[in-house]
Design a protein around this motif. Structure first.
Motif, PDB file in Angstrom:
ATOM      1  N   PRO A 184       0.821  -1.344  -0.006  1.00 18.94           N
ATOM      2  CA  PRO A 184       0.015  -0.069   0.143  1.00 18.94           C
ATOM      3  C   PRO A 184       0.790   1.208   0.073  1.00 18.94           C
ATOM      4  CG  PRO A 184      -0.102  -1.015   2.204  1.00 18.94           C
ATOM      5  CD  PRO A 184       0.526  -2.107   1.135  1.00 18.94           C
ATOM      6  N   SER A 186       0.129   4.340   0.314  1.00 20.85           N
ATOM      7  CA  SER A 186      -0.178   5.501   1.376  1.00 20.85           C
ATOM      8  C   SER A 186       0.474   5.052   2.659  1.00 20.85           C
ATOM      9  CB  SER A 186      -1.739   5.461   1.377  1.00 20.85           C
ATOM     10  OG  SER A 186      -2.270   4.544   1.913  1.00 20.85           O
ATOM     11  N   ALA A 187       0.587   3.550   3.031  1.00 21.68           N
ATOM     12  CA  ALA A 187       1.054   3.238   4.282  1.00 21.68           C
ATOM     13  C   ALA A 187       2.636   3.676   4.426  1.00 21.68           C
ATOM     14  CB  ALA A 187       1.117   1.881   4.478  1.00 21.68           C
ATOM     15  N   ARG A 292      -5.941 -16.291  10.818  1.00 19.01           N
ATOM     16  CA  ARG A 292      -5.818 -15.070  11.068  1.00 19.01           C
ATOM     17  C   ARG A 292      -6.783 -14.010  10.453  1.00 19.01           C
ATOM     18  NH1 ARG A 292       0.278 -13.119  11.718  1.00 19.01           N
ATOM     19  NH2 ARG A 292       1.027 -14.504  13.268  1.00 19.01           N
ATOM     20  N   ALA A 296     -10.118 -12.121  12.110  1.00 21.55           N
ATOM     21  CA  ALA A 296     -10.043 -10.505  11.830  1.00 21.55           C
ATOM     22  C   ALA A 296     -11.665 -10.421  11.515  1.00 21.55           C
ATOM     23  CB  ALA A 296      -9.236 -10.161  10.806  1.00 21.55           C
ATOM     24  N   MET A 299     -14.002 -10.561  14.138  1.00 21.47           N
ATOM     25  CA  MET A 299     -14.062  -9.442  15.137  1.00 21.47           C
ATOM     26  C   MET A 299     -14.627  -8.350  14.438  1.00 21.47           C
ATOM     27  SD  MET A 299     -10.362  -9.900  16.680  1.00 21.47           S
ATOM     28  CE  MET A 299      -9.972  -9.231  18.255  1.00 21.47           C
ATOM     29  N   ILE A 300     -14.613  -8.136  13.280  1.00 23.04           N
ATOM     30  CA  ILE A 300     -15.219  -6.863  12.746  1.00 23.04           C
ATOM     31  C   ILE A 300     -16.843  -7.004  12.742  1.00 23.04           C
ATOM     32  CG2 ILE A 300     -15.620  -5.656  10.527  1.00 23.04           C
ATOM     33  CD1 ILE A 300     -12.846  -6.162   9.720  1.00 23.04           C
ATOM     34  N   GLU A 302     -18.383  -8.721  14.966  1.00 22.18           N
ATOM     35  CA  GLU A 302     -18.820  -8.440  16.160  1.00 22.18           C
ATOM     36  C   GLU A 302     -19.050  -6.908  16.491  1.00 22.18           C
ATOM     37  OE1 GLU A 302     -16.013 -10.492  18.551  1.00 22.18           O
ATOM     38  OE2 GLU A 302     -16.788 -12.412  18.191  1.00 22.18           O
ATOM     39  N   ALA A 303     -17.954  -6.233  16.021  1.00 26.50           N
ATOM     40  CA  ALA A 303     -17.805  -4.745  16.391  1.00 26.50           C
ATOM     41  C   ALA A 303     -19.173  -4.145  15.781  1.00 26.50           C
ATOM     42  CB  ALA A 303     -16.669  -4.381  15.614  1.00 26.50           C
ATOM     43  N   HIS A 304     -19.723  -4.651  14.672  1.00 23.29           N
ATOM     44  CA  HIS A 304     -20.810  -3.937  13.869  1.00 23.29           C
ATOM     45  C   HIS A 304     -22.079  -4.366  14.841  1.00 23.29           C
ATOM     46  CE1 HIS A 304     -19.227  -2.069  10.462  1.00 23.29           C
ATOM     47  NE2 HIS A 304     -18.472  -3.282  10.235  1.00 23.29           N
TER      48      HIS A 304
END
Lengths: 304, 363
Positions: A184, A186-187, A292, A296, A299-300, A302-304
């Motif tokens: 990336p 931009s990183a 992994r 991930a 987890m996303i 769950e976050a919503h």
């Protein structure tokens, strides 16, 4: 259950069948043949059926055979040192050449040329370059007033290692370059703003992000290096002594010169096991990465 | 003294000049928004300030120091990127502390700073997650947090909200406005969204085609746009433009166009005296048209209703006035029917006038 539904359930397998049959014939049959042969005392003049079954004798003999051990050691030395050096040079070159300079695409093409040359030709080229009196290296050394070196005699393993590095560094170079160019942008820009110098960018951002590609590249290259044959066959024929007799060469000689097909098959199986081990490592690595990613995603969600 | 000063800044790619001499002064702790459509040069300008693009000619001064030859890190700034530009292999804590770790600050200080900022951006519970394990809004916060931990004198934002969905964008915009109250730093913010520009900015800089069209406070730009582009760009729904000409009849002067004849008063005539010809472009905002069925003909527009877009308390009416499309804002409970002809009164002082040749504002 009616006949039509059971037929429907069979349909996918019917379509898969041709591929499975070809797989079985082309891949599994030779492999099975080799497995089977490795348990027999078998001369090339005999049909497989005429050979005698000896159980694990071939494997045990090999295990205790100092020549085989020597050969394995040479192969390990060869594979580990070429891959290590190739990784360093290949990745280093990629890091250096990952920029937009004039003529860079031409340069990149030139860099991958060695990889496109047939291994036998590479072997011949290097054999003549290493020639004690006519070779470019010794003439060059002589030209500047230095002692000539007995490349393919005293330093045979080193010499074949150099030739292999010359041929296969480009492979790592192009894969590393592709990995670099897909990082990336931009990183990297963010890291410049965060105050990273060129070196710090490489160490903290570029290399860690390239790592998945580099690990797979390294394993692929390692598998390949364990099977190397032609270049060494042409350059040294395994000599002097056993100093460059890598496993592939020993297998080929066992089968043709010593006429011991069973032992050759057993040796192939040892090599296969070694490569399988590396492949399994690679698969495990892939599984870890997938795991992994899945974690991930969970987890996303769950976050919503 | 201006904190950041751009002096005739130009950028060319090969023979193509994309920025044609940008002059801009930004005061200390000012929130400056560069706004404009895609390709107007706003991001390029920001990236030149950041040091990610080279400067073709001109100079950038930060605190009176020319910086255009300096590396980004020597310019004392932090930046939030459109795609967040997080380091995927580092967790939130490592992402936010990267710059501090490079500076080799004491571990305790780094930890304290990260916790402090995580508190501000609401990420305290997520410090050990990797970016891939965060939602879009959380990633956005990490990007903000990373910029905040730097303690730089200047913050650059490159369309930071454009990757978020509409609801989250509104929420983050409000949070950004609140954060701005607490953090008094120079902020330069690039966006194509005029609502973001209007709500956040101390100063808006409208760019188009590699030129600055106009700069000023949101109110100045909204009330007195310098040209047709700015007038049409700021405000939703956008300003209506209609060609008109000055017609004299006895002592009266009318502003006439297709479907309207507006009687000019002294103040308007005074404004129009600066016009170069009798032909002008008339601009009127949809919110400045007032539904009044009994208004006088010479102070109103008659509009045929083509479409009504219901947005809630307000509706946007798309109508036809003398063959031209025109948009009007209207209370939703106004009883209207499609195809009906409605009369909207116009206050002359709400009108904007432009020179049709160069689109510049008149009066």
């Amino acid at each position: 259950m009616s006949t039509s539904t059971s037929f429907n359930r069979l349909t996918p397998y019917v379509f898969l069948a041709p591929a499975v049959i070809i797989m079985a014939l082309a891949l599994l049959y030779p492999l099975g043949y080799m497995m089977y042969g490795s348990f027999r005392e078998w001369d090339p003049s005999q049909a497989m059926g005429e050979s005698t079954f000896v159980g694990l004798k071939n494997y045990i003999t090999l295990w205790n055979d100092p020549n085989f051990r020597e050969s394995t050691l040479v192969t390990l030395k060869f594979a580990v040192s070429v891959v290590t050096v190739e990784m360093f040079i290949g990745v280093g070159l990629a890091l250096m050449l990952d920029r937009n300079l004039r003529g860079m695409s031409l340069l990149r093409t030139l860099f991958i040329l060695p990889m496109m040359i047939a291994p036998v030709v590479v072997g011949l080229i290097w054999r003549y370059m290493y020639h004690p009196t006519l070779g470019i290296f010794n003439r060059g050394l002589k030209g500047v007033g230095l002692e000539s070196v007995d490349w393919l005699g005293q330093h045979a393993l080193l010499s074949v290692i150099i030739a292999d590095i010359w041929q296969w560094t480009p492979f790592i170079f192009i894969l590393a370059l592709a990995a670099l160019q897909s990082l990336p942008r931009s990183a990297l820009e963010a890291s410049r703003i965060d105050g990273a110098t060129g070196w710090q960018q490489i160490i903290h951002i570029k290399l860690p992000l390239m790592m998945p590609v580099l690990i797979v590249t390294c394993l692929l290259r390692l598998i390949d290096a364990f099977k190397v044959l032609e270049v060494i066959l042409v350059m040294t024929e395994g000599g002097p002594g056993l100093s460059t007799e890598i496993l592939a060469l020993r297998i080929s000689r066992t089968a043709t010169e010593f006429r011991e097909l069973g032992v050759a098959a057993a040796m192939s199986n040892y090599l296969l096991m070694l490569l399988l081990f590396i492949t399994v490592l690679m698969l495990i690595y892939n599984r870890i990465m997938e795991h992994r990613a899945a974690k991930a995603n969970r987890m996303i969600e769950e976050a919503h | 003294m201006p904190e950041i000063f751009l002096d005739n800044l130009k950028k060319s790619y090969g023979s193509v000049e994309v920025l044609h001499g940008i002059d801009l002064e930004m005061e200390h702790a000012e929130f400056t928004v560069l706004v404009g459509p895609s390709g107007c040069g706003k991001s390029t300008t920001l990236r030149m300030i950041a040091g990610l693009e080279t400067v073709s000619s001109g100079e950038i001064y930060i605190d009176n120091k020319p910086v255009s030859k300096l590396e980004p890190k020597e310019r004392d700034l932090a930046m939030v990127f459109q795609d967040y530009a997080l380091y995927p292999h580092m967790n939130v804590e490592k992402n936010m502390s990267f710059a501090l770790r490079l500076e080799k600050r004491p571990k305790k200080e780094i930890k304290r700073k990260v916790q402090e900022v995580a508190e501000i951006v609401g990420l305290s519970e997520y410090l050990h997650r990797k970016p891939a394990e965060l939602s879009g809004g959380q990633r956005q916060r990490v990007a903000m947090g990373r910029a905040l931990t730097r303690d730089s004198s200047t913050f650059l934002f490159d369309e930071p909200l454009s990757n978020l969905d509409a609801k989250l964008r509104t929420q983050m915009r409000a949070e950004l406005a609140m954060m701005r109250q607490r953090v008094r730093k120079n902020m330069i913010y690039v966006t194509h969204d005029q609502i973001e520009a209007m709500t956040l900015a101390d100063r808006i800089v409208v760019m188009h085609g590699g030129y600055i069209q106009q700069q000023g406070t949101p109110e100045q730009l909204f009330k007195k746009p310098a040209n047709k582009f700015v007038a049409g760009f700021l405000g939703t729904p956008p300003m209506n433009f209609m060609p008109a000409s000055l017609q004299r009849s006895g002592d009266d002067v009318y502003l006439s166009g297709k479907g309207f004849d507006l009687l000019c008063d002294g103040f308007t005539l005074d404004r129009l005296s600066q016009a170069r010809s009798d032909h002008i472009l008339l601009g009127v905002r949809p919110c400045d048209l007032d539904y009044q069925p009994d208004a006088a003909t010479n102070a109103a527009l008659d509009i045929d209703v083509v479409l009504s877009e219901y947005i809630g308390a307000q509706s946007v009416l798309i109508g036809d006035c003398g063959g031209q499309k025109i948009m009007v804002e209207l209370k939703s409970d106004t009883p209207i029917a499609l195809g009906e002809r409605l009369r909207f009164s116009v206050d002359l002082k709400d009108l904007h006038f432009f020179n049709p040749e160069d689109d510049r504002a008149i009066g």
